[in-house]
Design a protein around this motif. Structure first.
Motif, PDB file in Angstrom:
ATOM      1  N   ASP A 197       0.743  -1.384   0.041  1.00  0.00           N
ATOM      2  CA  ASP A 197       0.032  -0.033  -0.042  1.00  0.00           C
ATOM      3  C   ASP A 197       0.722   1.330  -0.289  1.00  0.00           C
ATOM      4  N   ASN A 232      -3.622  -0.706  -1.904  1.00  0.00           N
ATOM      5  CA  ASN A 232      -4.771   1.006  -1.888  1.00  0.00           C
ATOM      6  C   ASN A 232      -3.986   1.232  -1.453  1.00  0.00           C
ATOM      7  N   GLY A 233      -3.810   3.028  -2.712  1.00  0.00           N
ATOM      8  CA  GLY A 233      -3.544   3.887  -3.097  1.00  0.00           C
ATOM      9  C   GLY A 233      -2.643   4.737  -4.265  1.00  0.00           C
ATOM     10  N   PHE A 234      -2.526   3.905  -4.910  1.00  0.00           N
ATOM     11  CA  PHE A 234      -1.736   3.756  -5.950  1.00  0.00           C
ATOM     12  C   PHE A 234      -2.935   4.259  -6.570  1.00  0.00           C
ATOM     13  N   SER A 235      -3.414   5.990  -6.924  1.00  0.00           N
ATOM     14  CA  SER A 235      -4.086   6.452  -7.348  1.00  0.00           C
ATOM     15  C   SER A 235      -3.403   6.514  -8.770  1.00  0.00           C
ATOM     16  N   MET A 236      -4.283   7.446  -9.888  1.00  0.00           N
ATOM     17  CA  MET A 236      -3.236   7.788 -11.393  1.00  0.00           C
ATOM     18  C   MET A 236      -3.582   9.656 -11.004  1.00  0.00           C
ATOM     19  N   GLY A 240       0.353   6.862 -12.930  1.00  0.00           N
ATOM     20  CA  GLY A 240       0.218   6.678 -11.498  1.00  0.00           C
ATOM     21  C   GLY A 240       0.825   7.155 -10.638  1.00  0.00           C
ATOM     22  N   TRP A 247      -3.021  -2.432 -13.208  1.00  0.00           N
ATOM     23  CA  TRP A 247      -4.681  -1.603 -13.161  1.00  0.00           C
ATOM     24  C   TRP A 247      -5.556  -2.242 -13.781  1.00  0.00           C
ATOM     25  N   ASN A 248      -6.738  -1.154 -12.893  1.00  0.00           N
ATOM     26  CA  ASN A 248      -8.403  -1.759 -12.720  1.00  0.00           C
ATOM     27  C   ASN A 248      -9.003  -0.561 -13.844  1.00  0.00           C
ATOM     28  N   SER A 301      -9.309   7.656 -12.986  1.00  0.00           N
ATOM     29  CA  SER A 301      -9.869   7.260 -11.860  1.00  0.00           C
ATOM     30  C   SER A 301      -9.512   6.047 -11.270  1.00  0.00           C
ATOM     31  N   SER A 330      -6.569   3.056 -10.746  1.00  0.00           N
ATOM     32  CA  SER A 330      -5.581   2.649  -9.495  1.00  0.00           C
ATOM     33  C   SER A 330      -4.021   1.927 -10.493  1.00  0.00           C
TER      34      SER A 330
END
Length: 198
Positions: free
Chosen positions: A107, A139-143, A152, A176-177, A186, A188
Motif C-alpha cells: 500500500d 491501496n493508494g496507487f491513484s492515477m 500512476g 491496472w484496474n 480514476s 489504480s
C-alpha cells in the motif's frame, strides 16, 4: 553438544548458543534440541531437522520456512524478521541481503509525495532477494492525467540517493484496474514497478 555452521554436518546432540549477542547458523544438518541461552541468534536453514527449540533469554531462533504469514522479510545477516519490507531496508547495513519470505501487498503510505515510491531506498548498498515472491500494488496507487497521458502517481519501489541495489528473484505487479478508454484516471496503477534515479 553439537554445534554446526556448515552444511552437511550431522550431529545427534543439542545445539546451544550461550554467547552474548552471538550467532549460530545450522544449515542442512540434523541436530537435537536447538537452544538459545543468550540474547543472540540461532538460525535453522535449508533442510535441517531438529527435535525441539528452547529460547530462554529473549534472543532469536529463526526457522527458515516457518515465518508467520504477516512477516514480509528477513535480514539474512542478522536473521531479524520484519513485518514491513521498508523497515527491513531502512535497518539494513551495506552489504546485507533482505529476503522476502511471503508475497507482499504493498500500500502507499499516508503522506507519500507524488513521483516517489511506496518503498523508497536511498543511500543503500544492499541486495533484495525476492525469493520467488511477488510484490503487488495494493491501496493508494491513484492515477493522474499528465501531458495527455494517464500515469500512476507513485512508483512501487523507488531507488535514489546514490544507492547500489541488486534485486533478484522478484516479481513486481503494478496493477491496472481501469477500462482502456473509460475514465482511466480514476483507476489504480503504479507509475512504475521499479524506478531508479541515483
Amino acid at each position: 553438544t553439537g554445534h554446526t555452521s556448515r552444511p552437511g554436518i550431522f550431529a545427534s546432540g543439542d545445539v546451544v548458543n550461550g554467547g552474548t549477542d552471538s550467532k549460530i547458523v545450522i544449515s542442512d544438518s540434523t541436530v537435537g534440541i536447538v537452544k538459545n541461552e543468550s540474547t543472540g541468534t540461532v538460525a535453522v536453514l535449508g533442510n535441517s531437522k531438529y527435535n525441539d527449540t528452547e529460547n530462554d533469554e529473549g534472543g532469536t531462533i529463526y526457522i527458515e520456512g516457518q515465518e508467520e504469514a504477516s512477516i514480509e522479510a528477513v535480514n539474512t545477516t542478522t536473521f531479524k524478521q520484519y513485518y514491513s519490507l521498508q523497515e527491513a531496508i531502512n535497518e539494513a547495513e551495506d552489504g546485507e541481503t533482505i529476503r522476502l519470505v511471503n508475497d507482499v501487498i504493498l500500500d502507499v503510505p499516508d503522506g507519500t509525495s507524488e513521483n516517489t515510491g511506496a518503498i523508497n531506498i536511498s543511500g543503500k548498498n544492499i541486495t533484495i532477494d525476492g525469493n520467488g515472491k511477488t510484490i503487488t500494488a495494493g491501496n493508494g496507487f491513484s492515477m493522474k492525467e499528465q501531458w495527455e497521458m494517464v500515469n500512476g502517481k507513485y512508483h512501487m519501489i523507488n531507488i535514489m540517493g546514490g544507492s547500489n541495489v541488486t534485486i533478484k528473484n522478484l516479481t513486481v505487479n503494478g496493477g491496472w484496474n481501469a477500462e482502456e478508454d473509460s475514465n482511466a484516471a480514476s483507476g489504480s496503477a503504479a507509475r512504475s514497478g521499479i524506478n531508479v534515479y541515483t
